[in-house]
Write an enzyme that holds these catalytic residues in place. Structure first.
Site, PDB file in Angstrom:
ATOM      1  N   GLY A 291       0.791  -1.239   0.000  1.00 51.77           N
ATOM      2  CA  GLY A 291       0.000   0.000   0.000  1.00 51.77           C
ATOM      3  C   GLY A 291       0.817   1.279   0.000  1.00 51.77           C
ATOM      4  N   ASP A 347       5.478  -8.968   4.053  1.00 58.45           N
ATOM      5  CA  ASP A 347       6.069  -9.288   2.749  1.00 58.45           C
ATOM      6  C   ASP A 347       5.039 -10.057   1.941  1.00 58.45           C
ATOM      7  OD1 ASP A 347       7.400 -10.407   0.638  1.00 58.45           O
ATOM      8  OD2 ASP A 347       9.087 -11.163   1.815  1.00 58.45           O
ATOM      9  N   ARG A 366      -2.820  -1.939  -5.874  1.00 53.30           N
ATOM     10  CA  ARG A 366      -2.666  -0.926  -6.927  1.00 53.30           C
ATOM     11  C   ARG A 366      -1.194  -0.834  -7.308  1.00 53.30           C
ATOM     12  NH1 ARG A 366      -3.343   5.533  -7.590  1.00 53.30           N
ATOM     13  NH2 ARG A 366      -1.624   5.577  -6.118  1.00 53.30           N
ATOM     14  N   HIS A 370       2.315  -4.946 -11.820  1.00 54.32           N
ATOM     15  CA  HIS A 370       3.137  -4.394 -12.918  1.00 54.32           C
ATOM     16  C   HIS A 370       4.598  -4.229 -12.517  1.00 54.32           C
ATOM     17  CE1 HIS A 370       3.142   0.302 -12.303  1.00 54.32           C
ATOM     18  NE2 HIS A 370       3.439  -0.336 -11.196  1.00 54.32           N
TER      19      HIS A 370
HETATM   20  C1  LIG Z   1       4.569   0.931  -7.183  1.00 51.31           C
HETATM   21  S1  LIG Z   1       4.435   1.006  -5.453  1.00 51.31           S
HETATM   22  C2  LIG Z   1       2.679   1.068  -5.235  1.00 51.31           C
HETATM   23  C3  LIG Z   1       2.284   1.644  -3.930  1.00 51.31           C
HETATM   24  C4  LIG Z   1       0.763   1.810  -3.715  1.00 51.31           C
HETATM   25  N1  LIG Z   1       0.038   0.583  -3.913  1.00 51.31           N
HETATM   26  C5  LIG Z   1       0.187   2.912  -4.593  1.00 51.31           C
HETATM   27  O1  LIG Z   1      -0.535   2.607  -5.544  1.00 51.31           O
HETATM   28  O2  LIG Z   1       0.468   4.092  -4.322  1.00 51.31           O
HETATM   29  C6  LIG Z   1       4.802  -0.683  -5.014  1.00 51.31           C
HETATM   30  C7  LIG Z   1       4.852  -0.928  -3.523  1.00 51.31           C
HETATM   31  O3  LIG Z   1       5.177  -2.323  -3.303  1.00 51.31           O
HETATM   32  C8  LIG Z   1       5.978  -2.393  -2.130  1.00 51.31           C
HETATM   33  N2  LIG Z   1       6.682  -3.692  -2.082  1.00 51.31           N
HETATM   34  C9  LIG Z   1       7.727  -4.116  -2.842  1.00 51.31           C
HETATM   35  N3  LIG Z   1       8.076  -5.367  -2.497  1.00 51.31           N
HETATM   36  C10 LIG Z   1       7.236  -5.749  -1.513  1.00 51.31           C
HETATM   37  C11 LIG Z   1       7.076  -6.951  -0.763  1.00 51.31           C
HETATM   38  N4  LIG Z   1       7.861  -8.003  -0.977  1.00 51.31           N
HETATM   39  N5  LIG Z   1       6.093  -7.002   0.163  1.00 51.31           N
HETATM   40  C12 LIG Z   1       5.283  -5.919   0.386  1.00 51.31           C
HETATM   41  N6  LIG Z   1       5.373  -4.750  -0.305  1.00 51.31           N
HETATM   42  C13 LIG Z   1       6.344  -4.666  -1.236  1.00 51.31           C
HETATM   43  C14 LIG Z   1       6.890  -1.189  -2.288  1.00 51.31           C
HETATM   44  O4  LIG Z   1       7.517  -0.830  -1.070  1.00 51.31           O
HETATM   45  C15 LIG Z   1       5.917  -0.128  -2.812  1.00 51.31           C
HETATM   46  O5  LIG Z   1       5.333   0.599  -1.765  1.00 51.31           O
END
Ligand SMILES: C[S@@+](CC[C@H](N)C(=O)[O-])C[C@H]1O[C@@H](n2cnc3c(N)ncnc32)[C@H](O)[C@@H]1O
Length: 488
Positions: A291, A347, A366, A370
């Site tokens: 998020g 995670d 969201r 991708h």
């Molecule tokens: C592109 S951002 C999207 C953030 C949010 N959903 C938004 O739409 O504003 C992707 C998110 O995935 C998180 N992320 C990456 N690897 C992750 C993992 N293994 N577990 C949980 N979150 C993770 C990142 O820290 C980042 O906040």
């Protein structure tokens, strides 16, 4: 007998017909379409007009026809040269961003400022600054109103952070004094972007690490070795992009604000209102998986005040970004204190905690799938499938890449999978009018060896993870969609 309409005239007719749709609506609303010289005023009646669904549809067709007309009329070699040299535009944008030009010109007002005076404020060489501004003005970002005197316009003013110019200049000077000229990783000052509309963060991220990484895509493709991402090659870093962001908090703050900026770029995407949030069971749980800073979770609290929301992300992100963001805003803080919203490190490659599984009605993701190549996307979705009840729904909010041909019949039967017919001689995906989804796809390739997906690619990735697409909600003029799935 009337002569057949030529290709050029057909394109001109599409432009004329759609411009008159827009102008009729503008007259009815008692306003006019903003000009390129206007400053961007997000709450003005003019900008409201640009987001009207009928105007958006007409503008898409007119832009598609106008860009096809330009590509037809300009000598082909020169169009090709433009395409091949397009990378100079991000260079120029980065020069102007490092020199705080948008904010300096905001203070200068409509009479603008001479490039020498702009340059004096940050100590940048006026030669390259002036050439950057002229290249950008030629592409409608900034305007040159007399020789070497520039002003903001509708496009450049959208990048205004709204912050005090002196504060930003001090940040820029500190950056310069602490970065070596050959630094690949420059010390991004995240504070520049907090409490802004996020557009500057998004653009600065594009013209910095995305630009550098994109230059390595062809290398990764040529050697056919996807064990490293173009980002890792460009930044000479072995860990993942997310580990990089955790190591460099300024970059982390910037990418989180860039996500906010993405929403501001296309506010109509927030109008995706198809999903009926009121149908979620009272006191059930909605989990915003990955998020980030929780901006979407905050929007969900308004649409579904009767549910409890968990914002999950990596430990460092929750600690360094999400928690400070929520604690610094009284409304958000009270949502945390009343436990309406819970910020929690998790995670997404692991199974959800059992207390969540017992009451989960919706997993919301969201811009998550991708970020990952398909095998990893399947792993994330399988963990959520294993953490679901029979009536749990999954919502992916992501862009669907339009095919450049009519949608296959079986996919066309999915509720909401519309593919609008386009008038000849336009490309069926509307070409440049829709170019952002294809460039975002390349951003994903550059940063993460990941991708945006066609409907067929979503369908098979979801099926493999145990989910079936139930309904798709889309907004006019936007490829961002809510893809709502049920368990198989
Ligand atoms: C592109 S951002 C999207 C953030 C949010 N959903 C938004 O739409 O504003 C992707 C998110 O995935 C998180 N992320 C990456 N690897 C992750 C993992 N293994 N577990 C949980 N979150 C993770 C990142 O820290 C980042 O906040």
């Amino acid at each position: 007998m009337t002569a057949p309409v030529s290709n050029l005239t057909s394109l001109v007719n599409i432009i004329a017909d759609n411009v008159s749709v827009i102008e009729d609506l503008a007259n009815r609303m008692g306003t006019s379409y903003p000009t390129i010289s206007d400053l961007y005023e997000p709450h003005s009646k003019q900008e409201e007009l640009t987001l009207n669904p009928e105007v958006l549809s007409a503008a898409m067709l007119a832009v598609s026809a106008a860009s096809q007309l330009a590509a037809t009329l300009k000598l082909p070699g020169l169009t090709l040269l433009d395409r091949a040299n397009a990378f100079h535009i991000p260079s120029a944008l980065r020069v102007t961003s490092e020199a705080c030009v948008v904010e300096i010109l905001r203070d200068a007002g409509p009479q603008g400022m001479h490039v020498q005076d702009i340059a004096n404020q940050t100590g940048i060489q006026p030669g390259i600054l002036g050439r950057s501004l002229r290249l950008l003005s030629t592409h409608y970002v900034f305007a040159e109103i007399s020789p070497n005197v520039f002003v903001n316009n509708r496009l450049s003013s959208m990048m205004d952070t709204g912050k005090d110019t002196k504060y930003l200049i001090d940040i820029a000077k500190t950056r310069k004094s602490t970065s070596k000229s050959d630094d690949i990783v420059s010390n991004v000052a995240g504070d520049k972007y907090t409490d802004t509309n996020g557009v500057a963060a998004l653009i600065d991220q594009c013209v910095d690490e995305v630009f550098k990484s994109s230059s390595r895509i062809s290398h990764v493709a040529a050697v056919n070795d996807y064990s490293k991402t173009p980002f890792q090659c460009a930044m000479q870093y072995n860990g993942s992009m997310w580990e990089f962001f955790e190591k460099y908090p300024g970059y982390l703050q910037r990418i989180q604000m860039a996500m906010v900026g993405f929403s501001h770029l296309q506010p109509h995407q927030q109008m995706i209102s198809g999903f009926d949030w009121s149908k979620l069971k009272k006191d059930s749980y909605v989990v915003d998986v990955g998020g980030g800073n929780g901006s979407e979770a905050l929007a969900i609290t308004k649409k579904a005040p009767h549910v409890k929301i968990f914002v999950e992300d990596l430990e460092q992100t929750i600690a360094q970004v999400t928690t400070p963001t929520w604690n610094s805003n009284p409304t958000q803080k009270s949502l945390i204190e009343s436990e309406k919203v819970v910020l929690q490190a998790h995670d997404f490659f692991t199974v959800q905690p059992s207390h969540i599984v017992s009451k989960v009605s919706l997993y919301h993701l969201r811009f998550i799938t991708h970020d990952w190549p398909t095998p990893e996307g399947i792993k994330i979705l399988k963990q959520l499938r294993a953490s679901s009840l029979d009536d749990t729904r999954l919502m992916l909010v992501d862009q669907i890449v339009p095919y450049a041909c009519p949608i296959p019949e079986d996919l066309g039967k999915i509720e909401g999978a519309i593919s609008l017919p386009t008038p000849a001689p336009l490309l069926s995906n509307l070409g440049e009018a829709n170019s952002d989804v294809y460039t975002t796809d390349f951003t994903m390739a550059a940063l993460l060896n990941a991708q945006e997906r066609t409907l067929g690619e979503f369908h098979s990735m979801l099926n493999e993870a145990g989910w079936e697409i139930e309904t798709i909600y889309q907004a006019v003029g936007s490829s961002l969609s809510q893809i709502v799935c049920k368990v198989i």
